[in-house]
Design a protein around this motif. Structure first.
Motif, PDB file in Angstrom:
ATOM      1  N   ASP A  52       0.816  -1.216   0.000  1.00  0.00           N
ATOM      2  CA  ASP A  52       0.000   0.000   0.000  1.00  0.00           C
ATOM      3  C   ASP A  52       0.847   1.262   0.000  1.00  0.00           C
ATOM      4  OD1 ASP A  52       1.010  -0.572   2.481  1.00  0.00           O
ATOM      5  OD2 ASP A  52      -0.783   0.037   3.592  1.00  0.00           O
ATOM      6  N   LEU A  53       2.075   1.187  -0.520  1.00  0.00           N
ATOM      7  CA  LEU A  53       2.968   2.334  -0.580  1.00  0.00           C
ATOM      8  C   LEU A  53       2.374   3.417  -1.474  1.00  0.00           C
ATOM      9  CD1 LEU A  53       5.873   3.210   0.353  1.00  0.00           C
ATOM     10  CD2 LEU A  53       6.662   2.388  -1.878  1.00  0.00           C
ATOM     11  N   THR A  54       2.310   4.656  -0.946  1.00  0.00           N
ATOM     12  CA  THR A  54       1.717   5.768  -1.706  1.00  0.00           C
ATOM     13  C   THR A  54       2.533   7.038  -1.511  1.00  0.00           C
ATOM     14  OG1 THR A  54       0.302   6.675   0.049  1.00  0.00           O
ATOM     15  CG2 THR A  54      -0.565   4.794  -1.208  1.00  0.00           C
ATOM     16  N   ILE A  94      21.226   1.663  -1.823  1.00  0.00           N
ATOM     17  CA  ILE A  94      20.120   2.620  -1.922  1.00  0.00           C
ATOM     18  C   ILE A  94      19.595   2.693  -3.352  1.00  0.00           C
ATOM     19  CG2 ILE A  94      19.550   5.073  -1.764  1.00  0.00           C
ATOM     20  CD1 ILE A  94      21.476   5.229   0.639  1.00  0.00           C
ATOM     21  N   ALA A  95      20.519   2.798  -4.312  1.00  0.00           N
ATOM     22  CA  ALA A  95      20.105   2.912  -5.711  1.00  0.00           C
ATOM     23  C   ALA A  95      19.335   1.682  -6.180  1.00  0.00           C
ATOM     24  CB  ALA A  95      21.330   3.138  -6.597  1.00  0.00           C
ATOM     25  N   GLY A  96      19.658   0.510  -5.600  1.00  0.00           N
ATOM     26  CA  GLY A  96      18.987  -0.716  -6.006  1.00  0.00           C
ATOM     27  C   GLY A  96      17.542  -0.813  -5.558  1.00  0.00           C
ATOM     28  N   LEU A  97      17.150   0.002  -4.562  1.00  0.00           N
ATOM     29  CA  LEU A  97      15.796  -0.081  -4.013  1.00  0.00           C
ATOM     30  C   LEU A  97      14.931   1.142  -4.304  1.00  0.00           C
ATOM     31  CD1 LEU A  97      16.553  -1.514  -0.430  1.00  0.00           C
ATOM     32  CD2 LEU A  97      15.847  -2.788  -2.472  1.00  0.00           C
ATOM     33  N   GLU A  98      15.556   2.270  -4.584  1.00  0.00           N
ATOM     34  CA  GLU A  98      14.787   3.509  -4.563  1.00  0.00           C
ATOM     35  C   GLU A  98      13.771   3.636  -5.698  1.00  0.00           C
ATOM     36  OE1 GLU A  98      18.142   6.431  -6.619  1.00  0.00           O
ATOM     37  OE2 GLU A  98      17.586   6.675  -4.533  1.00  0.00           O
ATOM     38  N   GLU A 154       8.575   5.249  -7.959  1.00  0.00           N
ATOM     39  CA  GLU A 154       7.388   4.819  -8.716  1.00  0.00           C
ATOM     40  C   GLU A 154       6.105   5.108  -7.943  1.00  0.00           C
ATOM     41  OE1 GLU A 154       5.464   0.679 -10.567  1.00  0.00           O
ATOM     42  OE2 GLU A 154       7.472   0.676  -9.673  1.00  0.00           O
ATOM     43  N   ALA A 155       6.138   4.906  -6.627  1.00  0.00           N
ATOM     44  CA  ALA A 155       4.955   5.137  -5.796  1.00  0.00           C
ATOM     45  C   ALA A 155       4.777   6.607  -5.444  1.00  0.00           C
ATOM     46  CB  ALA A 155       5.061   4.320  -4.517  1.00  0.00           C
ATOM     47  N   GLN A 156       5.751   7.439  -5.827  1.00  0.00           N
ATOM     48  CA  GLN A 156       5.749   8.868  -5.531  1.00  0.00           C
ATOM     49  C   GLN A 156       5.764   9.149  -4.024  1.00  0.00           C
ATOM     50  OE1 GLN A 156       2.352  10.362  -7.873  1.00  0.00           O
ATOM     51  NE2 GLN A 156       3.839  11.060  -9.394  1.00  0.00           N
ATOM     52  N   ALA A 157       6.329   8.221  -3.268  1.00  0.00           N
ATOM     53  CA  ALA A 157       6.494   8.443  -1.833  1.00  0.00           C
ATOM     54  C   ALA A 157       7.567   9.501  -1.615  1.00  0.00           C
ATOM     55  CB  ALA A 157       6.896   7.151  -1.137  1.00  0.00           C
ATOM     56  N   THR A 158       7.449  10.236  -0.519  1.00  0.00           N
ATOM     57  CA  THR A 158       8.531  11.133  -0.130  1.00  0.00           C
ATOM     58  C   THR A 158       9.680  10.258   0.332  1.00  0.00           C
ATOM     59  OG1 THR A 158       6.920  12.788   0.572  1.00  0.00           O
ATOM     60  CG2 THR A 158       9.178  13.075   1.329  1.00  0.00           C
TER      61      THR A 158
END
Length: 322
Positions: free
Chosen positions: A267-269, A283-287, A292-296
């Protein structure tokens, strides 16, 4: 050269097109604690409230790195309310070797120390190369006024670790400068998601403790790489468990890391606030998931010794998600 105007934290400052936001802010008397000079420290990340800037490969949602982003026209910029930069001399008041690979170090000072979870300091012992280390809390969550606690991991600072183990005690003055870093715990309403990669528990532990104590009603998620599930950190996990924050351990380095992380955060938003600590590669591998979810989203990079950090390529694209 064409001129424009930047509004930074409510102050209007004349600016030249193509000038870095950092140069404009400093000319206007506004402090931004730039450290590395090549985008790896994340200390100059600012929010673009309105208008346009040239991000030069550093944009994350509405934020850019002021050391690289340049003026493209009229814009309003907001600088983070960071702690004041200090250079102090202190002394070692306690050393505890927690395990073969972890030391808990306590430094004491005559002046108050102000920092925010997620920030780091330059730390310099006599005869040792300066290192960057994240301020944190003791593994049992204890702390004192006018003190800084650092978790010294063999993998992160091998020379410093070996020196302390060899001497068994460290005498003399210790110099610190900081705090640096703009990816620190804020008092926002968004769900707080904290992710720690290998050898990167210290800033996330500080953030988790501070949020549990200071933001008890805020929804929190703590995800740790499985490599951190070690006996030496058991006090941390016990303390968090007793207060209702259950860490989730997962393989964040394997080929299925993104899939597993998405399953944990279905439910990431855009209303989530994510902090990820680890190496730049980790960090680059996960961000991409958070983008994509436009999370802060905020990065908390761990560091090599400072001369190696300065040798990083001066290329924003090298740190962009694939």
């Amino acid at each position: 050269m064409p001129m424009t105007s930047l509004n930074i934290n409510g102050k209007s400052i004349d600016a030249k097109l193509g000038e870095t936001l950092l140069d404009v802010a400093e000319r206007g008397g506004l402090a931004l604690q730039c450290d590395c000079g090549n985008i790896t420290c994340e200390s100059t990340r600012v929010t673009v409230v309105s208008g346009e800037v040239e991000a030069n490969g550093t944009r994350l949602k509405s934020t850019v790195l002021a050391c690289k982003a340049t003026v493209a026209g009229d814009a309003e910029i907001k600088l983070p309310a960071s702690s004041e930069l200090q250079s102090l001399k202190g002394h070692v008041s306690a050393i505890r070797q927690v395990s073969d690979d972890l030391i808990e170090l306590r430094l004491s000072f005559t002046k108050p120390i102000s920092w925010r979870p997620g920030q780091y300091y330059h730390v310099e012992f006599r005869g040792q190369e300066r290192v960057n280390m994240f301020a944190s809390f003791a593994l049992d969550a204890g702390t004192e006024f006018n003190t800084l606690i650092f978790l010294i991991e063999r993998a992160n600072t091998p020379d410093l670790f070996a020196m302390i183990v060899k001497k068994g005690d460290v005498k003399g003055r210790v110099g610190i400068t900081g705090p640096y870093g703009s990816s620190f715990l804020g008092h926002d309403d968004e769900r707080l998601i904290m992710i720690a990669g290998p050898n990167s528990l210290a800033p996330i532990w500080a953030m988790a403790l501070s949020s549990v104590m200071g933001q008890p009603r805020r929804e929190k998620v703590l995800i740790l790489d499985k490599s951190l599930k070690q006996d030496q950190f058991q006090q941390v996990f016990n303390w968090l468990n007793r207060r209702g924050l259950q860490p989730t351990f997962v393989d964040l380095q394997g080929k299925n890391a993104e899939t597993e992380l998405k399953a944990l955060l279905p439910d990431l938003t855009e209303f989530d606030m994510v902090y990820t600590a680890g190496s730049h590669g980790f960090i680059a591998g996960l961000e991409g998931i958070f983008v994509e979810a436009q999370a802060t989203y905020a990065r908390i990079p761990n560091f090599q010794p400072w001369h190696e950090l300065e040798a990083q390529p001066d290329d924003a694209s090298a740190l962009e998600p694939a």
